[in-house]
Design a protein around this motif. Structure first.
Motif, PDB file in Angstrom:
ATOM      1  N   GLY A  27       0.815  -1.192   0.000  1.00 20.22           N
ATOM      2  CA  GLY A  27       0.000   0.000   0.000  1.00 20.22           C
ATOM      3  C   GLY A  27       0.851   1.245   0.000  1.00 20.22           C
ATOM      4  N   SER A  28       2.138   1.072   0.100  1.00 21.23           N
ATOM      5  CA  SER A  28       3.007   2.232   0.193  1.00 21.23           C
ATOM      6  C   SER A  28       3.312   2.801  -1.185  1.00 21.23           C
ATOM      7  N   GLU A  29       3.581   4.089  -1.187  1.00 23.41           N
ATOM      8  CA  GLU A  29       3.936   4.768  -2.415  1.00 23.41           C
ATOM      9  C   GLU A  29       5.352   4.372  -2.811  1.00 23.41           C
ATOM     10  N   GLU A  30       5.522   3.994  -4.070  1.00 23.72           N
ATOM     11  CA  GLU A  30       6.826   3.588  -4.571  1.00 23.72           C
ATOM     12  C   GLU A  30       7.437   4.733  -5.371  1.00 23.72           C
ATOM     13  N   THR A  31       8.765   4.712  -5.490  1.00 22.04           N
ATOM     14  CA  THR A  31       9.471   5.696  -6.287  1.00 22.04           C
ATOM     15  C   THR A  31       9.517   5.212  -7.731  1.00 22.04           C
ATOM     16  N   PHE A  32       9.033   6.031  -8.636  1.00 12.34           N
ATOM     17  CA  PHE A  32       8.980   5.664 -10.042  1.00 12.34           C
ATOM     18  C   PHE A  32      10.063   6.404 -10.815  1.00 12.34           C
ATOM     19  N   GLU A  33      10.607   5.724 -11.834  1.00 14.37           N
ATOM     20  CA  GLU A  33      11.598   6.314 -12.720  1.00 14.37           C
ATOM     21  C   GLU A  33      11.100   6.175 -14.153  1.00 14.37           C
ATOM     22  N   THR A  34      11.399   7.187 -14.974  1.00 10.87           N
ATOM     23  CA  THR A  34      10.934   7.184 -16.354  1.00 10.87           C
ATOM     24  C   THR A  34      11.771   6.249 -17.214  1.00 10.87           C
ATOM     25  N   PHE A  35      11.068   5.397 -17.959  1.00 11.20           N
ATOM     26  CA  PHE A  35      11.678   4.530 -18.959  1.00 11.20           C
ATOM     27  C   PHE A  35      11.255   5.081 -20.312  1.00 11.20           C
ATOM     28  N   GLN A 154      -0.175  -2.841 -19.070  1.00  6.10           N
ATOM     29  CA  GLN A 154      -0.839  -3.766 -18.159  1.00  6.10           C
ATOM     30  C   GLN A 154      -0.232  -3.696 -16.765  1.00  6.10           C
ATOM     31  N   ALA A 155      -1.096  -3.846 -15.783  1.00  6.31           N
ATOM     32  CA  ALA A 155      -0.654  -3.896 -14.386  1.00  6.31           C
ATOM     33  C   ALA A 155      -1.432  -5.011 -13.692  1.00  6.31           C
ATOM     34  N   ILE A 156      -0.696  -5.821 -12.956  1.00  8.93           N
ATOM     35  CA  ILE A 156      -1.316  -6.937 -12.257  1.00  8.93           C
ATOM     36  C   ILE A 156      -1.058  -6.793 -10.768  1.00  8.93           C
ATOM     37  N   ASN A 157      -2.135  -6.802  -9.983  1.00 12.17           N
ATOM     38  CA  ASN A 157      -2.076  -6.681  -8.524  1.00 12.17           C
ATOM     39  C   ASN A 157      -1.349  -5.423  -8.060  1.00 12.17           C
ATOM     40  N   VAL A 158      -1.652  -4.305  -8.701  1.00 10.75           N
ATOM     41  CA  VAL A 158      -1.039  -3.024  -8.344  1.00 10.75           C
ATOM     42  C   VAL A 158      -2.085  -2.181  -7.623  1.00 10.75           C
ATOM     43  N   ASP A 159      -1.691  -1.585  -6.474  1.00 11.81           N
ATOM     44  CA  ASP A 159      -2.643  -0.754  -5.737  1.00 11.81           C
ATOM     45  C   ASP A 159      -3.012   0.483  -6.557  1.00 11.81           C
ATOM     46  N   ASN A 160      -4.136   1.111  -6.215  1.00 11.17           N
ATOM     47  CA  ASN A 160      -4.692   2.206  -7.014  1.00 11.17           C
ATOM     48  C   ASN A 160      -3.747   3.374  -7.211  1.00 11.17           C
ATOM     49  N   GLU A 161      -3.038   3.780  -6.170  1.00 11.11           N
ATOM     50  CA  GLU A 161      -2.146   4.936  -6.283  1.00 11.11           C
ATOM     51  C   GLU A 161      -1.026   4.660  -7.285  1.00 11.11           C
ATOM     52  N   ASN A 162      -0.397   3.494  -7.177  1.00  9.83           N
ATOM     53  CA  ASN A 162       0.684   3.156  -8.104  1.00  9.83           C
ATOM     54  C   ASN A 162       0.153   2.840  -9.500  1.00  9.83           C
ATOM     55  N   LEU A 163      -1.056   2.302  -9.583  1.00  3.91           N
ATOM     56  CA  LEU A 163      -1.687   2.045 -10.871  1.00  3.91           C
ATOM     57  C   LEU A 163      -1.883   3.357 -11.625  1.00  3.91           C
ATOM     58  N   ASP A 164      -2.410   4.359 -10.941  1.00  3.31           N
ATOM     59  CA  ASP A 164      -2.613   5.664 -11.565  1.00  3.31           C
ATOM     60  C   ASP A 164      -1.290   6.272 -12.022  1.00  3.31           C
ATOM     61  N   LYS A 165      -0.258   6.174 -11.189  1.00  3.11           N
ATOM     62  CA  LYS A 165       1.063   6.697 -11.571  1.00  3.11           C
ATOM     63  C   LYS A 165       1.560   6.031 -12.843  1.00  3.11           C
TER      64      LYS A 165
END
Length: 174
Positions: A27-35, A154-165
């Protein structure tokens, strides 16, 4: 059209093999990097460094950019269809075939399916819930047809906040 559905089924089997069973309790916010993919002409943010691969199926190359993180997975797939297939098909039919292929290969229940766009290109948003080995699996997908290229995010089993990101960060680049 049957060719594109078959290819999508194969891709989903490949993606399905990347994912472990179970729902994510992250449920925690993850750090995302641009690919950024020069060849794929897109950029997207992943919560880590994805792996790139190419799978050939039914005469098409499936370019796959994927990151597995425990029981979650983030994936972008794209394929270039021959122009004659695209010209002979309506965009909505190709997208509907993509949705049908994903649902058939997942064997789950469609929770949501709606028309969307990306920079005026047609798309579909699909949410499917299914079970794998007795555990709930949540599958989210956005499919876009851009010229003769079909993108699947596609995203599998990703929480809503990270899915939106993840979904909101997808952009076409020149």
């Amino acid at each position: 059209m049957k060719k594109s559905i078959g290819v999508l089924l194969i891709v989903l089997v490949i993606v399905g093999s990347l994912v472990g069973c179970g729902s994510s309790d992250k449920g925690s916010e993850e750090t995302f990097e641009t690919f950024k993919s020069e060849e794929g002409k897109f950029s997207i943010d992943f919560p880590g460094k994805p792996e790139e691969s190419v799978q050939s199926a039914m005469g098409l190359d499936m370019n796959i950019v994927a990151l597995e993180d425990g029981d979650t997975a983030y994936t972008v797939l794209y394929s270039d269809y021959p122009e004659e297939i695209v010209k002979a098909s309506k965009p909505e039919d190709m997208l509907a075939g993509g949705v049908q292929g994903q649902v058939a290969s997942l064997g789950g229940e469609v929770v949501e399916s709606k028309d969307i766009t990306l920079d005026d290109y047609p798309g579909k948003h699909l949410v499917v819930e299914t079970e794998k080995e007795g555990t709930k699996v949540n599958f989210n997908s956005k499919i876009f047809l851009v010229g003769n290229r079909l993108y699947q995010i596609q995203a599998i089993n990703v929480d809503n906040e990270n899915l939106d990101k993840f979904f909101d960060s997808f952009e076409l680049v020149k």
